[in-house]
Design a protein around this motif. Sequence first.
Motif, PDB file in Angstrom:
ATOM      1  N   ASN A 142      40.452  52.047 -21.463  1.00 40.88           N
ATOM      2  CA  ASN A 142      40.098  53.472 -21.322  1.00 40.88           C
ATOM      3  C   ASN A 142      41.319  54.344 -21.015  1.00 40.88           C
ATOM      4  O   ASN A 142      41.185  55.547 -20.819  1.00 40.88           O
ATOM      5  N   GLU A 144      43.362  53.890 -18.344  1.00 33.37           N
ATOM      6  CA  GLU A 144      43.705  53.818 -16.913  1.00 33.37           C
ATOM      7  C   GLU A 144      44.702  52.682 -16.685  1.00 33.37           C
ATOM      8  O   GLU A 144      44.680  51.676 -17.404  1.00 33.37           O
ATOM      9  N   THR A 173      43.273  60.045 -23.406  1.00 32.51           N
ATOM     10  CA  THR A 173      41.865  59.713 -23.117  1.00 32.51           C
ATOM     11  C   THR A 173      41.360  60.322 -21.808  1.00 32.51           C
ATOM     12  O   THR A 173      40.236  60.067 -21.399  1.00 32.51           O
ATOM     13  N   ALA A 175      42.071  59.592 -18.758  1.00 30.70           N
ATOM     14  CA  ALA A 175      41.732  58.556 -17.776  1.00 30.70           C
ATOM     15  C   ALA A 175      42.415  58.889 -16.448  1.00 30.70           C
ATOM     16  O   ALA A 175      43.423  59.590 -16.414  1.00 30.70           O
ATOM     17  N   TRP A 316      33.755  58.466 -27.827  1.00 28.79           N
ATOM     18  CA  TRP A 316      33.509  58.129 -26.416  1.00 28.79           C
ATOM     19  C   TRP A 316      34.338  59.028 -25.500  1.00 28.79           C
ATOM     20  O   TRP A 316      35.282  59.677 -25.944  1.00 28.79           O
ATOM     21  N   ARG A 317      33.938  59.032 -24.210  1.00 28.65           N
ATOM     22  CA  ARG A 317      34.651  59.844 -23.211  1.00 28.65           C
ATOM     23  C   ARG A 317      34.745  59.065 -21.919  1.00 28.65           C
ATOM     24  O   ARG A 317      33.834  58.290 -21.584  1.00 28.65           O
ATOM     25  N   ASN A 318      35.789  59.305 -21.155  1.00 26.33           N
ATOM     26  CA  ASN A 318      35.828  58.810 -19.782  1.00 26.33           C
ATOM     27  C   ASN A 318      34.855  59.655 -18.952  1.00 26.33           C
ATOM     28  O   ASN A 318      34.488  60.760 -19.372  1.00 26.33           O
TER      29      ASN A 318
END
Length: 375
Positions: A142, A144, A173, A175, A316-318
């Motif tokens: 993701n 991170e 992203t 993150a 998608w998303r964080n």
Amino acid sequence: MRINENAESTLNKLLDDIRKNSDKMLGYPLNKKFDYSALYPFLSYTINNAGDPYELSSLGTNTMAIERSVLNFFADLFNAPEGNWWGYVNHGGSEGNLYGLYLARECYPKGIVYYCESAHYSAQKNIRLLNLPSVVIKAQANGEIDYDDLNEAVRVNRHLPVIIFATAGTTMTEARDDVDTIQAILKELRITNKYIHVDAALSGMIYPFLESRPRFAFETGIDSISVSGHKFLGSPLPCGVVISKKSNRDRIAEKIPYIDSVDATIAGSRNGITPLILWYAIQSLKEEGAHEYVQKCIEVAKYAEQKLKEIGIPAWRNPNAITVVLPTPPRKICKTWQLAVQNDIAHLITMPDVNKEKIDAFVIDLEKELIPVEC
Ligand SMILES: Cc1ncc(COP(=O)(O)O)c(C=O)c1O
């Protein structure tokens, strides 16, 4: 001042191009919803905030009082330690990151910088500028930081001071590196000589206004944090803010007779218009309601993710992100909508000027490109 007809038509053409391109920009975190016309009269003066915003300067055409008000807002937002913080309005997130790493080096000249592979490119550039040794840490899927990899890397060099470059909202992203987890790793390894800088270029203006605020700023024991001004707040001129512990800044401050001020910033002459812009944006945000303003962006991001999924795109998303990640679309789409692309992913960011209608137009364009042409 006068210009000839040719020069005038060059300007008109450029303005027209910028207008068109501004309308179809989804990939960069630049809020285009602003009106600073009330500030135009200030453009008739040469305004310069050279020196330390907390020192009296011999240059009278400055906006340092407004700058201090902006800094108070951000220090409050980031839970800066009472009586031990300092900051200045700068050119943007990259300069804020340079400043944080500069202070870190002055505190720990023998320190090693640890930063994630998904950190903004200014991390690597600034590390090179400061000639600091560094270790790149793996990212999770993701975006991170990978805490096990960080643990391992610090363990190997545990005899040396640790400088952490963490990110609150990564570029691709959005993150968040969890500073509490990082602190726990440093504690377990008995690291006491440490400096943590947080790059909060975009999310520094988002996290404080979420229903449930994540711990990302001074409450986690960090030493400095930077945020961009032209990103979420929106500004026609690039700008940003860095807030650090005052005790760290005092190590580098130097009295300069020529400006009758203290030199503690990276640049000499500093923009006096951008503090005004940030101040104006903050006043307007207070009127609009920052929580609602942020929530609206998240709603549009959810909508975009859903609409993309409906046409078969695995977007998608964080959590709480306004960055929607998708597999890189065809080149034409990336160019038209000015999407940011890295390897096999692209993203769009639902900044305050992006509404559901714009997302619909983007999704229609994208769907057309995906439908196979029948022979
Ligand atoms: C995470 C992050 N840090 C730093 C920056 C650099 O900010 P600026 O463009 O204000 O220098 C960006 C820009 O996109 C970013 O995404």
